[in-house]
Design a protein around this motif. Structure first.
Motif, PDB file in Angstrom:
ATOM      1  N   UNK A  40      16.072  24.330  -6.869  1.00  7.77           N
ATOM      2  CA  UNK A  40      16.354  25.474  -5.993  1.00  7.77           C
ATOM      3  C   UNK A  40      15.204  25.704  -5.011  1.00  7.77           C
ATOM      4  N   UNK A  41      13.976  25.574  -5.514  1.00  2.79           N
ATOM      5  CA  UNK A  41      12.794  25.788  -4.659  1.00  2.79           C
ATOM      6  C   UNK A  41      12.776  24.776  -3.520  1.00  2.79           C
ATOM      7  N   UNK A  42      12.989  23.506  -3.855  1.00  2.00           N
ATOM      8  CA  UNK A  42      12.993  22.473  -2.821  1.00  2.00           C
ATOM      9  C   UNK A  42      14.210  22.601  -1.907  1.00  2.00           C
ATOM     10  N   UNK A  43      15.337  23.072  -2.482  1.00  2.00           N
ATOM     11  CA  UNK A  43      16.538  23.278  -1.658  1.00  2.00           C
ATOM     12  C   UNK A  43      16.257  24.332  -0.589  1.00  2.00           C
ATOM     13  N   UNK A  44      15.708  25.482  -1.013  1.00  2.00           N
ATOM     14  CA  UNK A  44      15.412  26.551  -0.062  1.00  2.00           C
ATOM     15  C   UNK A  44      14.374  26.111   0.969  1.00  2.00           C
ATOM     16  N   UNK A  45      13.383  25.374   0.487  1.00  2.00           N
ATOM     17  CA  UNK A  45      12.333  24.854   1.381  1.00  2.00           C
ATOM     18  C   UNK A  45      12.963  23.942   2.442  1.00  2.00           C
TER      19      UNK A  45
END
Length: 438
Positions: A249-254
Motif C-alpha cells: 500500500x505504501x509503495x502503491x500510494x507513493x
C-alpha cells in the motif's frame, strides 16, 4: 599596555557571562524539579529561558539544556492548565499544536542523544516518562481533529508525535493516510518516503473483544490485557485479527502520487526496486499491477495478476486484494469471482462479504438519481418501473452478503443502515422491524 588591558577586560566579560548562564541554569533546574509551578514560578521559568536563549557563546551542554527547558514549556503550561481545569480543551489545542510538538521532539531528542554520548543521564528517564505520559493525549487530539474533518491538521499531529517517539512508526503511517485522503500529495510524498526509509510494514495482530455494556468491539494494546478484561467478565468473544503488511500500500500510494505528478518512470522504478528487495511480496506485485493499470498497460497488468495468484492461489487476503484491484479497474465479474473465492477459503471474511455487497450495488446512487429525475409522463412512468425492477434485483442479490457481514460484525452501523434501506425499499417489513429493534 593598551592591548593587554583590553584582553583582561574581555576575559572578565566572558567570566561574567559564564556566571550568568550558571545562575539561569540553576534557577531552571530548581523550578523544573517542582511538582507544580505557581504563576510566579512559571513567569520566572519563562524569563530564564528567554535570557539563556538570547545569550551567545553557550557551551554545547548549556545549549542542549537551554533547548530542553524551552522544549518542555508547552508540557509545563498544559500541566498547569489541566491542574486548574481538567476539561480545558483550549489549553490542549494551544499547547499540543504540531509546531510545539515538533519543537518538543527536537529539544527532547537532542538531550537524549547528548546524554547517551556523554554517558551521564540527567533527564533521560524523565524525558521517556514525559513522552509516555503525554503521547496518549496528543494522539487523542489527533483523532479528534480527524473526526472533525481536519485531516491535514491531524496528519501533522501524528507526524509530530512520530518525531517525538520514532519507535512508534504507526503514527507516521497514520499521517500518510490522512495526507493522502486530504489530497495533500506533496506532504504525503514526504511521509511515504520516510516510511520507505524506515522499512515500515505494519504487520502484526489486533487483539479484540466485545464490551458487554456497550456491545461494541474494542481494540486492546496486547493479548494479555485483552484476556484480563475477558477473564474479569467485562468483555466477551475475544478474537485475533491479523494485520497484513502495508508495504504494498505504501509503495502503491507513493507510485500513484508520482504518476499524478507525471513522473511515471520514477514510479515504475520505485516499485521495481522494492520488488527486487522482496520479490515474493504479493502486496508489491499488486502495487506494480495497479501501476500498469493506471498507465493502461493491460497486458502487464494481467501478467502480474497471474504472477500473484501463482504464488498464493489459496491466500484469502490476496484474493480479496485482487477483488479490490479488479473492482477499481471496472472488471466487476473478476472482482466478484475473487471475493467469492476469498469467502470460500475464509467463511468469516467480513471485508469480502461487505465489498461483494457494495460491488453489487455500485450503481445504486446512479439509479436512484435517475428515478428521482423522472417526470409524470407515460414514458417516464415506464422508465421508472424499469429502474425500480433493476434496483429491486440488485438489492436482492446484495442482501445475503450484507446479512452475513452483519452476522460477523453485529455492531457495524454502516452495514446495518445499508440493510435497513434495502429492506425498506423491497418492503421486507418483518426484517426491517426486527433489525431496527436491535
Amino acid at each position: 599596555m593598551k592591548i593587554k588591558y583590553l584582553f583582561v577586560a574581555s576575559s572578565l566579560m566572558l567570566s561574567a557571562a559564564s556566571f550568568a548562564q550558571k545562575d539561569e541554569m540553576k534557577a531552571l533546574k530548581k523550578l523544573y524539579a517542582k511538582d507544580q509551578l505557581s504563576t510566579e514560578d512559571m513567569s520566572s521559568y519563562k524569563a530564564n529561558v528567554n535570557k539563556l536563549t538570547s545569550m551567545t557563546g553557550l557551551s554545547e551542554s548549556d545549549l542542549v539544556y537551554t533547548n530542553f527547558y524551552k522544549a518542555m514549556l508547552p508540557v509545563l503550561e498544559l500541566n498547569d492548565a489541566m491542574a486548574k481545569n481538567p476539561n480545558d480543551l483550549q489549553a490542549v489545542t494551544k499547547n499540543l499544536s504540531a509546531a510545539k510538538i515538533n519543537a518538543m521532539a527536537s529539544g527532547l531528542n537532542e538531550v537524549l542523544a547528548f546524554e547517551k554520548k556523554s554517558g551521564k543521564e540527567v533527564y533521560t528517564s524523565d524525558i521517556k516518562e514525559t513522552i509516555q505520559s503525554f503521547k496518549p493525549m496528543m494522539l487523542q487530539y489527533a483523532y479528534a481533529l480527524n473526526d472533525g474533518g481536519k485531516e491535514v491538521e491531524a496528519a501533522k499531529i501524528f507526524d509530530a508525535v512520530y518525531k517525538l517517539d520514532s519507535k512508534d512508526q504507526v503514527n507516521l503511517y497514520n499521517a500518510s493516510v490522512l495526507a493522502m485522503n486530504a489530497k495533500d500529495y506533496d506532504y504525503a510524498l514526504t511521509l511515504l518516503e520516510e516510511l520507505k526509509n524506515v522499512k515500515y510494514t505494519g504487520e502484526g495482530t489486533n487483539y479484540l473483544a466485545i464490551n458487554k455494556t456497550s456491545k461494541k468491539e474494542e481494540l486492546f494494546p496486547d493479548k494479555n490485557q485483552r484476556d484480563l478484561f475477558v477473564k474479569s467478565g467485562t468483555h466477551e468473544k475475544p478474537r485475533d485479527e491479523k494485520i497484513a503488511s502495508k508495504k504494498g500500500e505504501i509503495y502503491k500510494n507513493y507510485a500513484l502520487i508520482l504518476v499524478e505528478k507525471g513522473k511515471v518512470e520514477e514510479a515504475k522504478k520505485a516499485v521495481a526496486e522494492a520488488r527486487q528487495q522482496d520479490p515474493n511480496d504479493t502486496g508489491l506485485i499488486m502495487t506494480e499491477a495497479n501501476l500498469y493499470y493506471q498507465t493502461k498497460d493491460m497486458e502487464s497488468y494481467k501478467r502480474l495478476i497471474g504472477e500473484a495468484l501463482a504464488k498464493k492461489p489459496n491466500d484469502a487476503d490476496l484474493l480479496f486484494n485482487l477483488g479490490v484491484v479488479s473492482g477499481n479497474a471496472g472488471d466487476v465479474e473478476s472482482a466478484k469471482k475473487y471475493y467469492e473465492k476469498a469467502i470460500s477459503i475464509d467463511p468469516k471474511y467480513f471485508n469480502a462479504y461487505n465489498n461483494l455487497g457494495l460491488l453489487l450495488i455500485a450503481d445504486d446512487q446512479k439509479i436512484v438519481s435517475e428515478m428521482n429525475s423522472l417526470g409524470m409522463s407515460t414514458k417516464d412512468a415506464k422508465k421508472y418501473d424499469e429502474l425500480k425492477a433493476k434496483r429491486q434485483k440488485m438489492l436482492t442479490q446484495a442482501i445475503p452478503y450484507f446479512e452475513k457481514a452483519l452476522d460477523l460484525q453485529p455492531a457495524n452501523e454502516g452495514v446495518k443502515n445499508l440493510l435497513l434501506g434495502a429492506y425498506q425499499f423491497l418492503e421486507m417489513d418483518a426484517k426491517y422491524k426486527a433489525l431496527k429493534a436491535k
